[in-house]
Design a protein around this motif. Structure first.
Motif, short mmCIF file in Angstrom:
data_model
loop_
_atom_site.label_atom_id
_atom_site.label_comp_id
_atom_site.label_asym_id
_atom_site.label_seq_id
_atom_site.Cartn_x
_atom_site.Cartn_y
_atom_site.Cartn_z
N CYS A 6 0.84 -1.21 0.00
CA CYS A 6 0.00 0.00 0.00
C CYS A 6 0.87 1.26 0.00
O CYS A 6 0.51 2.26 -0.62
N VAL A 7 2.01 1.21 0.68
CA VAL A 7 2.95 2.33 0.62
C VAL A 7 3.48 2.48 -0.81
O VAL A 7 3.59 3.59 -1.34
N VAL A 31 -0.27 -3.82 -9.09
CA VAL A 31 -0.19 -3.67 -7.63
C VAL A 31 -1.59 -3.68 -7.01
O VAL A 31 -1.81 -4.32 -5.97
N LEU A 32 -2.55 -3.00 -7.63
CA LEU A 32 -3.92 -3.00 -7.12
C LEU A 32 -4.50 -4.41 -7.08
O LEU A 32 -5.11 -4.82 -6.08
N ILE A 33 -4.32 -5.15 -8.15
CA ILE A 33 -4.85 -6.52 -8.20
C ILE A 33 -4.15 -7.40 -7.17
O ILE A 33 -4.79 -8.20 -6.48
N ILE A 42 -2.68 -6.48 -4.30
CA ILE A 42 -3.11 -6.13 -2.95
C ILE A 42 -4.52 -6.65 -2.68
O ILE A 42 -4.80 -7.21 -1.61
N GLY A 43 -5.41 -6.48 -3.66
CA GLY A 43 -6.78 -6.96 -3.48
C GLY A 43 -6.85 -8.46 -3.29
O GLY A 43 -7.58 -8.96 -2.43
N PHE A 44 -6.04 -9.21 -4.06
CA PHE A 44 -6.03 -10.67 -3.93
C PHE A 44 -5.43 -11.10 -2.60
O PHE A 44 -5.96 -11.99 -1.92
N ALA A 45 -4.33 -10.47 -2.22
CA ALA A 45 -3.70 -10.82 -0.94
C ALA A 45 -4.63 -10.49 0.23
O ALA A 45 -4.71 -11.26 1.20
N ALA A 46 -5.33 -9.38 0.16
CA ALA A 46 -6.25 -9.01 1.22
C ALA A 46 -7.43 -10.00 1.30
O ALA A 46 -7.90 -10.32 2.39
N ALA A 47 -7.87 -10.47 0.15
CA ALA A 47 -8.94 -11.47 0.16
C ALA A 47 -8.46 -12.77 0.80
O ALA A 47 -9.21 -13.42 1.53
N LEU A 48 -7.21 -13.15 0.53
CA LEU A 48 -6.67 -14.36 1.16
C LEU A 48 -6.50 -14.19 2.67
O LEU A 48 -6.59 -15.16 3.42
N LEU A 49 -6.26 -12.96 3.11
CA LEU A 49 -6.12 -12.68 4.54
C LEU A 49 -7.47 -12.43 5.22
O LEU A 49 -7.52 -12.16 6.41
N MET A 55 -9.34 -1.40 -2.68
CA MET A 55 -8.61 -1.56 -3.94
C MET A 55 -9.55 -1.47 -5.14
O MET A 55 -9.15 -1.01 -6.20
N VAL A 56 -10.80 -1.88 -4.98
CA VAL A 56 -11.78 -1.69 -6.05
C VAL A 56 -12.03 -0.20 -6.26
O VAL A 56 -12.11 0.28 -7.40
N ALA A 57 -12.12 0.55 -5.16
CA ALA A 57 -12.26 2.01 -5.28
C ALA A 57 -11.00 2.61 -5.92
O ALA A 57 -11.09 3.54 -6.73
N GLY A 58 -9.84 2.08 -5.58
CA GLY A 58 -8.60 2.53 -6.20
C GLY A 58 -8.58 2.22 -7.69
O GLY A 58 -8.05 3.01 -8.48
N LEU A 59 -9.16 1.10 -8.09
CA LEU A 59 -9.25 0.77 -9.51
C LEU A 59 -10.12 1.78 -10.25
O LEU A 59 -9.81 2.18 -11.37
N ILE A 60 -11.19 2.22 -9.61
CA ILE A 60 -12.03 3.25 -10.22
C ILE A 60 -11.23 4.54 -10.38
O ILE A 60 -11.32 5.20 -11.42
N GLY A 61 -10.44 4.89 -9.37
CA GLY A 61 -9.58 6.07 -9.48
C GLY A 61 -8.55 5.93 -10.57
O GLY A 61 -8.26 6.90 -11.30
#
Length: 121
Positions: free
Chosen positions: A49-50, A78-80, A82-89, A98-104
């Motif tokens: 995220c940093v 990086v967005l994909i 982070i989103g995948f790793a967060a889903a695994l966690l 990260m979906v909102a970041g994808l929109i951005g």
């Protein structure tokens, strides 16, 4: 150079997603009974995220077309990731951020193609 409203809104949304992802990942890494306390996965998401925030600032500053395309692709990966790793966690707040970041990122990439056209006489 002044940025247009979609560019500012897109980069702000992408930066907000990075900040929310970092905050939630650090919270999950430090707080007991979250299921991922002290794991390398939660710390990795926080570090990613940093990296996403740094990529956002680089993307705002890039003016060359090739550099912008490269940064957009890297930011998308990086967005994909982070989103995948967060889903695994099981940290679905980070995945939603990260979906909102994808929109951005989509707002930023649409804005860059609109303002880079040349007129030939």
């Amino acid at each position: 150079m002044l940025q247009s409203k979609p560019s500012r809104a897109g980069s702000s949304l992408l930066l907000l997603a990075a900040v929310i992802g970092f905050a939630v990942a650090i919270y999950a890494w430090l707080t007991p009974l979250t299921g991922v306390t002290g794991t390398i996965g939660a710390l990795g998401v926080a570090i990613a995220c940093v990296l996403l925030a740094i990529l956002t600032f680089l993307l705002r500053a890039a003016s060359a077309r090739g550099a912008r395309i490269f940064l957009i692709v890297v930011t998308l990966v990086v967005l994909i990731g982070i989103g995948f790793a967060a889903a695994l966690l099981h940290q679905y707040i980070i995945t939603a951020a990260m979906v909102a970041g994808l929109i951005g990122l989509i707002m930023l990439s649409n804005d860059s193609t609109r303002h880079q056209r040349r007129v030939n006489a």
